[in-house]
Design a protein around this motif. Structure first.
Motif, PDB file in Angstrom:
ATOM      1  N   ARG A   1     -21.244 -15.405   2.677  1.00  0.00           N
ATOM      2  CA  ARG A   1     -20.558 -16.691   2.678  1.00  0.00           C
ATOM      3  C   ARG A   1     -21.538 -17.746   2.173  1.00  0.00           C
ATOM      4  N   CYS A   2     -21.059 -18.542   1.233  1.00  0.00           N
ATOM      5  CA  CYS A   2     -21.887 -19.606   0.662  1.00  0.00           C
ATOM      6  C   CYS A   2     -22.068 -20.710   1.702  1.00  0.00           C
ATOM      7  N   LYS A   3     -23.297 -21.128   1.908  1.00  0.00           N
ATOM      8  CA  LYS A   3     -23.569 -22.183   2.895  1.00  0.00           C
ATOM      9  C   LYS A   3     -23.079 -23.554   2.437  1.00  0.00           C
ATOM     10  N   PRO A   4     -23.280 -23.973   1.172  1.00  0.00           N
ATOM     11  CA  PRO A   4     -22.793 -25.294   0.762  1.00  0.00           C
ATOM     12  C   PRO A   4     -21.266 -25.412   0.672  1.00  0.00           C
ATOM     13  N   CYS A   5     -20.586 -24.425   0.085  1.00  0.00           N
ATOM     14  CA  CYS A   5     -19.142 -24.601  -0.163  1.00  0.00           C
ATOM     15  C   CYS A   5     -18.249 -23.754   0.738  1.00  0.00           C
ATOM     16  N   GLY A   6     -18.822 -22.805   1.489  1.00  0.00           N
ATOM     17  CA  GLY A   6     -18.034 -21.998   2.417  1.00  0.00           C
ATOM     18  C   GLY A   6     -17.288 -20.839   1.780  1.00  0.00           C
ATOM     19  N   ASN A   7     -17.500 -20.571   0.505  1.00  0.00           N
ATOM     20  CA  ASN A   7     -16.806 -19.479  -0.180  1.00  0.00           C
ATOM     21  C   ASN A   7     -17.245 -18.118   0.365  1.00  0.00           C
ATOM     22  N   TRP A   8     -16.263 -17.245   0.643  1.00  0.00           N
ATOM     23  CA  TRP A   8     -16.531 -15.865   1.037  1.00  0.00           C
ATOM     24  C   TRP A   8     -16.580 -15.031  -0.232  1.00  0.00           C
ATOM     25  N   GLN A   9     -17.429 -13.987  -0.244  1.00  0.00           N
ATOM     26  CA  GLN A   9     -17.454 -13.121  -1.420  1.00  0.00           C
ATOM     27  C   GLN A   9     -17.911 -11.712  -1.061  1.00  0.00           C
ATOM     28  N   TRP A  10     -17.408 -10.769  -1.848  1.00  0.00           N
ATOM     29  CA  TRP A  10     -17.793  -9.358  -1.768  1.00  0.00           C
ATOM     30  C   TRP A  10     -17.571  -8.768  -3.129  1.00  0.00           C
ATOM     31  N   GLY A  11     -18.491  -8.010  -3.737  1.00  0.00           N
ATOM     32  CA  GLY A  11     -19.719  -7.506  -3.244  1.00  0.00           C
ATOM     33  C   GLY A  11     -20.844  -8.530  -3.285  1.00  0.00           C
ATOM     34  N   PRO A  12     -21.929  -8.111  -2.683  1.00  0.00           N
ATOM     35  CA  PRO A  12     -23.077  -9.000  -2.545  1.00  0.00           C
ATOM     36  C   PRO A  12     -23.634  -9.470  -3.889  1.00  0.00           C
ATOM     37  N   GLU A  13     -23.947 -10.748  -3.956  1.00  0.00           N
ATOM     38  CA  GLU A  13     -24.546 -11.364  -5.154  1.00  0.00           C
ATOM     39  C   GLU A  13     -25.592 -12.371  -4.691  1.00  0.00           C
ATOM     40  N   TRP A  14     -26.525 -12.686  -5.563  1.00  0.00           N
ATOM     41  CA  TRP A  14     -27.546 -13.687  -5.251  1.00  0.00           C
ATOM     42  C   TRP A  14     -27.007 -15.108  -5.375  1.00  0.00           C
ATOM     43  N   ILE A  15     -25.862 -15.258  -6.031  1.00  0.00           N
ATOM     44  CA  ILE A  15     -25.334 -16.587  -6.344  1.00  0.00           C
ATOM     45  C   ILE A  15     -23.871 -16.662  -5.913  1.00  0.00           C
TER      46      ILE A  15
ATOM     47  N   ILE B   1     -10.958 -11.755   0.858  1.00  0.00           N
ATOM     48  CA  ILE B   1     -11.797 -10.890   0.037  1.00  0.00           C
ATOM     49  C   ILE B   1     -11.395  -9.440   0.295  1.00  0.00           C
ATOM     50  N   ARG B   2     -11.746  -8.552  -0.617  1.00  0.00           N
ATOM     51  CA  ARG B   2     -11.329  -7.154  -0.518  1.00  0.00           C
ATOM     52  C   ARG B   2     -12.524  -6.219  -0.548  1.00  0.00           C
ATOM     53  N   MET B   3     -12.442  -5.175   0.310  1.00  0.00           N
ATOM     54  CA  MET B   3     -13.498  -4.170   0.410  1.00  0.00           C
ATOM     55  C   MET B   3     -12.879  -2.783   0.275  1.00  0.00           C
ATOM     56  N   LEU B   4     -13.620  -1.868  -0.349  1.00  0.00           N
ATOM     57  CA  LEU B   4     -13.202  -0.472  -0.458  1.00  0.00           C
ATOM     58  C   LEU B   4     -13.719   0.337   0.715  1.00  0.00           C
ATOM     59  N   GLY B   5     -13.004   1.390   1.056  1.00  0.00           N
ATOM     60  CA  GLY B   5     -13.484   2.318   2.080  1.00  0.00           C
ATOM     61  C   GLY B   5     -12.545   3.495   2.213  1.00  0.00           C
ATOM     62  N   ASN B   6     -12.970   4.481   2.953  1.00  0.00           N
ATOM     63  CA  ASN B   6     -12.125   5.645   3.241  1.00  0.00           C
ATOM     64  C   ASN B   6     -11.157   5.295   4.357  1.00  0.00           C
ATOM     65  N   LEU B   7      -9.963   5.874   4.305  1.00  0.00           N
ATOM     66  CA  LEU B   7      -8.999   5.752   5.388  1.00  0.00           C
ATOM     67  C   LEU B   7      -9.089   7.028   6.204  1.00  0.00           C
ATOM     68  N   VAL B   8      -9.505   6.909   7.470  1.00  0.00           N
ATOM     69  CA  VAL B   8      -9.652   8.093   8.313  1.00  0.00           C
ATOM     70  C   VAL B   8      -8.296   8.562   8.806  1.00  0.00           C
ATOM     71  N   GLY B   9      -8.267   9.802   9.254  1.00  0.00           N
ATOM     72  CA  GLY B   9      -7.036  10.406   9.728  1.00  0.00           C
ATOM     73  C   GLY B   9      -6.557  11.480   8.756  1.00  0.00           C
ATOM     74  N   ASP B  10      -5.335  11.870   8.903  1.00  0.00           N
ATOM     75  CA  ASP B  10      -4.751  12.922   8.078  1.00  0.00           C
ATOM     76  C   ASP B  10      -4.785  12.504   6.606  1.00  0.00           C
ATOM     77  N   PRO B  11      -5.426  13.289   5.737  1.00  0.00           N
ATOM     78  CA  PRO B  11      -5.510  12.914   4.329  1.00  0.00           C
ATOM     79  C   PRO B  11      -4.168  12.963   3.604  1.00  0.00           C
ATOM     80  N   ARG B  12      -3.151  13.489   4.268  1.00  0.00           N
ATOM     81  CA  ARG B  12      -1.808  13.523   3.665  1.00  0.00           C
ATOM     82  C   ARG B  12      -0.849  12.537   4.341  1.00  0.00           C
ATOM     83  N   GLN B  13      -1.420  11.653   5.185  1.00  0.00           N
ATOM     84  CA  GLN B  13      -0.592  10.677   5.882  1.00  0.00           C
ATOM     85  C   GLN B  13       0.086   9.724   4.897  1.00  0.00           C
ATOM     86  N   GLU B  14       1.191   9.183   5.334  1.00  0.00           N
ATOM     87  CA  GLU B  14       1.875   8.168   4.535  1.00  0.00           C
ATOM     88  C   GLU B  14       1.045   6.886   4.615  1.00  0.00           C
TER      89      GLU B  14
END
Length: 150
Positions: free
Chosen positions: A38-52, A105-118
């Motif tokens: 999260r940017c300290k001056p403007c409050g913007n959230w961001q993902w993935g990590p960046e220096w700016i 903001i959006r993040m990727l990840g695995n969904l746990v549980g049955d791999p054939r679940q709806e």
């Protein structure tokens, strides 16, 4: 919330980048906390990590704990292994999770549980933390679980 090991052994251990940019994310995961920038001056959230900051271009970007709950924005069910250690583990589900407590903001990840679940776009999910304490160095992965699923 922590989970038993979801992925098989043999995958490379994730570690913070050499420049330390994403170290707060990995340190937070070890504590069972979801950390995002999260940017300290403007409050913007961001993902993935960046220096700016993506919004105001400030270099004064910090890290903040956010609620590990969100909604599935998109998903896919790969059947092919992307690493030799996953040879017989397919299918599995990968989700793109939108975090409303961090301005969507959006993040990727695995969904746990049955791999054939709806899987339903918009389904509510929560972060689950998978510690690998015997790894050198130890690390914790962040996965996602549909809220209310077993």
């Amino acid at each position: 919330m922590t989970t038993a090991t979801y992925l098989r052994p043999g995958l490379p251990s994730p570690v913070a980048e050499n420049d330390g940019l994403d170290a707060p994310y990995w340190e937070g995961a070890r504590r069972g906390e979801l950390m995002v920038q999260r940017c300290k001056p403007c409050g913007n959230w961001q993902w993935g990590p960046e220096w700016i900051c993506h919004k105001c271009l400030s270099f004064d970007v910090g890290w903040q704990k956010v609620e590990g709950r969100g909604r599935i924005y998109s998903w896919e069910r790969p059947w092919h292994p992307v690493h030799p250690a996953l040879k017989d583990q397919g299918p599995y589900i990968v989700v793109l999770v939108e975090l409303p407590h961090a301005a969507g903001i959006r993040m990727l990840g695995n969904l746990v549980g049955d791999p054939r679940q709806e899987v339903r776009i918009g389904a509510e999910v929560e972060a689950v933390f998978e510690p690998h304490n015997d790894a050198k160095p130890p690390f914790t992965l962040v996965h996602w679980k549909i809220i209310g699923s077993g």
